[in-house]
Write an enzyme that holds these catalytic residues in place. Structure first.
Site, PDB file in Angstrom:
ATOM      1  N   CYS A  91       0.425   3.423   3.019  1.00  0.00           N
ATOM      2  CA  CYS A  91       0.997   2.753   4.195  1.00  0.00           C
ATOM      3  C   CYS A  91       2.508   2.958   4.244  1.00  0.00           C
ATOM      4  O   CYS A  91       3.088   3.161   5.318  1.00  0.00           O
ATOM      5  CB  CYS A  91       0.678   1.262   4.166  1.00  0.00           C
ATOM      6  SG  CYS A  91      -1.085   0.879   4.100  1.00  0.00           S
ATOM      7  N   CYS A 146       0.832  -1.204   0.000  1.00  0.00           N
ATOM      8  CA  CYS A 146       0.000   0.000   0.000  1.00  0.00           C
ATOM      9  C   CYS A 146       0.869   1.258   0.000  1.00  0.00           C
ATOM     10  O   CYS A 146       1.679   1.458   0.914  1.00  0.00           O
ATOM     11  CB  CYS A 146      -0.913  -0.041   1.230  1.00  0.00           C
ATOM     12  SG  CYS A 146      -1.672   1.511   1.678  1.00  0.00           S
TER      13      CYS A 146
END
Length: 239
Positions: free
Chosen positions: A158, A155
């Site tokens: 992330c 991600c």
């Protein structure tokens, strides 16, 4: 003449409205998948796809070596549903398909993260041991204040949060234990905790949820949340 122009504009407006499509709900998409009435495309990497994916999905990775070959095999006989972690890669692929003449193309709103968090079924091939509810509760009580990061190494958002958490982790005065969970290895837990977007931060004090943040969070924002909940003078190691 004016009447003709008005009528022409009305016809154009009608055609535009008639062609407009509403993105199906998750329930509608799940029904189409179960009845094999839609082609589901996973726009993530092959590695991500192999770990877990929506049942029946095919993997077409825009960054993959077989991308152009995979595109040529699409027929457009069924509506197409595209997903990725969020919507970045899926939106890009949807644009390409639209340009190639495919019309019934939908992007899964919220992506794979929201699909899992909403409790819809997936094919899970991860080998990581599942974190049970009891084990998770122990994690939340493993220090006075615990910050749990539901994220993923795949991600983009992330990854941007990693240096923020690493910086806080190295501050002795931070006051919270940081625990990172790879969400796609813990689909059952993600569903249970209703995690529908990555990253999601959950802050616990004495095992009770006191703060949460979906998406990016700054060092100052996280520090403020921890400071409001840690005991005076407390230092919690995240090691």
């Amino acid at each position: 003449m004016k009447k003709t122009i008005v009528n022409l504009m009305a016809i154009i407006l009608y055609i535009g409205v008639a062609k407009a499509q509403t993105t199906p709900s998750f329930a509608q998409i799940a029904e189409k998948i179960n009845k094999a009435q839609a082609l589901v495309i996973d726009a993530r990497s092959a590695e991500e796809f192999q770990q877990s994916h929506i049942k029946g999905a095919v993997n077409i990775n825009p960054a993959g070596a077989d991308y152009q070959k995979d595109l040529k095999q699409l027929t457009g006989q069924k509506p197409i549903v595209i997903y990725s972690i969020g919507s970045g890669r899926s939106n890009s692929l949807a644009k390409v398909l639209n340009e190639k003449g495919f019309r019934d193309v939908w992007v899964l709103d919220g992506g794979f993260s929201k699909w899992i968090g909403s409790g819809y079924p997936i094919e899970d091939h991860t080998k990581q041991a599942a974190i049970t509810t009891a084990a998770y509760n122990k994690l939340t009580q493993s220090a006075k204040v615990v910050l749990i990061d539901f994220g993923s190494k795949y991600c983009g958002s992330c990854k941007k949060l990693v240096p923020v958490l690493d910086s806080l982790e190295n501050q002795k005065s931070f006051g919270a234990k940081i625990i990172k969970i790879e969400s796609y290895e813990q689909a059952k837990l993600v569903k249970e905790k209703n995690i529908k977007s990555l990253p999601t931060l959950l802050l616990y004090k004495d095992g009770k949820l006191v703060w949460q943040k979906v998406g990016q969070a700054s060092t100052q924002e996280i520090s403020a949340a921890v400071s409001q909940n840690k005991p005076a003078g407390a230092i919690a190691s995240s090691k």
